[in-house]
Design an enzyme around this catalytic site. Sequence first.
Site, short mmCIF file in Angstrom:
data_model
loop_
_atom_site.label_atom_id
_atom_site.label_comp_id
_atom_site.label_asym_id
_atom_site.label_seq_id
_atom_site.Cartn_x
_atom_site.Cartn_y
_atom_site.Cartn_z
NE ARG A 116 -3.76 0.75 1.99
CZ ARG A 116 -4.96 0.84 2.55
NH1 ARG A 116 -5.14 1.55 3.65
NH2 ARG A 116 -6.00 0.21 2.03
CG HIS A 143 -8.45 0.24 -2.59
ND1 HIS A 143 -7.72 -0.88 -2.28
CD2 HIS A 143 -9.02 0.66 -1.42
CE1 HIS A 143 -7.83 -1.14 -0.98
NE2 HIS A 143 -8.62 -0.22 -0.44
CD GLN A 146 -12.93 -1.57 -0.24
OE1 GLN A 146 -12.09 -1.51 0.64
NE2 GLN A 146 -14.17 -2.01 -0.02
CG ASP A 237 -13.47 6.51 -0.47
OD1 ASP A 237 -13.41 6.45 0.78
OD2 ASP A 237 -12.48 6.37 -1.20
CB CYS A 277 -13.83 1.47 0.61
SG CYS A 277 -13.39 3.21 0.73
NE ARG A 305 -10.16 -5.03 0.93
CZ ARG A 305 -9.38 -4.03 1.35
NH1 ARG A 305 -9.91 -2.98 1.95
NH2 ARG A 305 -8.07 -4.04 1.14
N1 CP Z 1 -10.99 0.03 2.85
C1 CP Z 1 -9.69 -0.05 3.23
O1 CP Z 1 -8.79 -0.27 2.42
O2 CP Z 1 -9.49 0.13 4.57
P1 CP Z 1 -8.10 0.32 5.31
O3 CP Z 1 -7.57 1.67 4.90
O4 CP Z 1 -8.43 0.27 6.76
O5 CP Z 1 -7.16 -0.76 4.89
N1 NVA Z 2 -9.88 6.84 -0.98
C1 NVA Z 2 -9.45 6.42 0.33
C2 NVA Z 2 -9.67 4.96 0.50
C3 NVA Z 2 -9.24 4.40 1.83
C4 NVA Z 2 -9.45 2.93 1.93
C5 NVA Z 2 -7.99 6.78 0.52
O1 NVA Z 2 -7.21 6.58 -0.42
O2 NVA Z 2 -7.64 7.26 1.59
#
Ligand code: CP
Ligand code: NVA
Length: 318
Positions: A116, A143, A146, A237, A277, A305
Site C-alpha cells: 500500500r 484500489h 477493495q 468514499d 470502503c 476483503r
Molecule cells: N478500505 C480499506 O482499504 O481500509 P483500510 O484503509 O483500513 O485498509
Molecule cells: N480513498 C481512500 C480509501 C481508503 C481505503 C484513501 O485513499 O484514503
Amino acid sequence: MIDLLSYKPQKEFSQKHLLRLSDYTPDEILQVLSLALKLKKQLQEGLRPPLLSGKILAMIFTKSSTRTRVSFEAGIYQLGGTAQFLSGSDIQLGRGEPISDTAKVLSRMVDGIMIRTFKQSDVEDLAKYGTIPVINGLTDLLHPCQILADLMTYYEYKGSFSGKLAFIGDGNNVANSLLVGCGKLGLDMTLACPKGFEPDAEVLAAARQAAAQSGAKLVITHDAREAAEGADAVYTDVWASMGQESGAQDKYKHFTGFQVNEKLTSLCKKDYIFMHCLPAHRGEEVSASVIDGPNSVVFDEAENRLHAQKAVMALLMK
Ligand code: CP
Ligand code: NVA
C-alpha cells in the site's frame, strides 16, 4: 442470475500479480470471486484449507490501514502461511533504498508482496524488478482489492452483476477501480462528482473499453440526483484520501450536494444497498442515518476483503 459458487473457468488463471483490475479478464475476476465465496463458506463451516502452507507474504505499508492489514494477515494465516508487516518508515525503502533493490531482496526471502503506497509506478516497479507475485493494496490511483470485495458483496445481495451502481463523491482511487470492475462485469455505473474531481482519464478509458465488451453503461455526471435515481447500490468514499489531508477543508466546499443522505437515497430503488470502503466520515460524504441504517452493507464489504484477498493470494501464490 449466475451461480458463482459453481463457476466454470473459461481459461486457466494465468495472472502473476494484481496490480490493476484492468489487467484481468472478466473470467479471471469471476474465478477470484468464485473462490472467495467458496473460502467464505468453508470458513463458516470451520474449514481452513491450507492452500498456502508455509508461504510468507511481505506487507509494505507507507500509508495507514486497518482492513487491508488485518485481512491480509488473518487471510494468509488461515491459509496456512504467515505475513510480515513492513512499515515504510521502518524499512530501508523509507530511507531511499530503491524499489528495484527492495523487490530483488524480498524475492529471495518471501513468496509474495502486498504493498500500500502512494505511486502506482512503485507497485509496478516491484513487479518489474522482483520475481514473486505483487498485490496492490491501494495507491493514489487504484484500489483493486477493495473492488473485488465490493463486487462480491454486490453479488451476495443482488444475485447477479446486473443493475445500476451509483458512485457519488470524489473521483478517487476507489472510484477509478470501481469503474473498471463494473465495466468488466457488465454492471451499469453512474459516477457523480463535482466539476474538477473526475476519475482518472486513462483509467476511465480502460473501463470504457471493458464496458464495450460487457455491455455495461458507464456515465460520468455532475448531478448527484441523476446518479441516485433508480440505483440498486449507492457507493461513496471520503472526500479527502490519504495524503490529501492538507487543503481538505477548501476541497470540501466543492462537495455541497454530494453527501449521500436520506434525501438522495430516497431516489434509489427501495431495496438499494449502501456501500462504502471505510473508513467513513459521518456527516461529510455520508449521513449517519444512511451508513448506520438498514440498507447499509459496509461491514459485509469489510468482511469480504478477507475472503476476496484469500482467493487472490491462493490463486497468485500457490
Ligand atoms: N478500505 C480499506 O482499504 O481500509 P483500510 O484503509 O483500513 O485498509
Ligand atoms: N480513498 C481512500 C480509501 C481508503 C481505503 C484513501 O485513499 O484514503
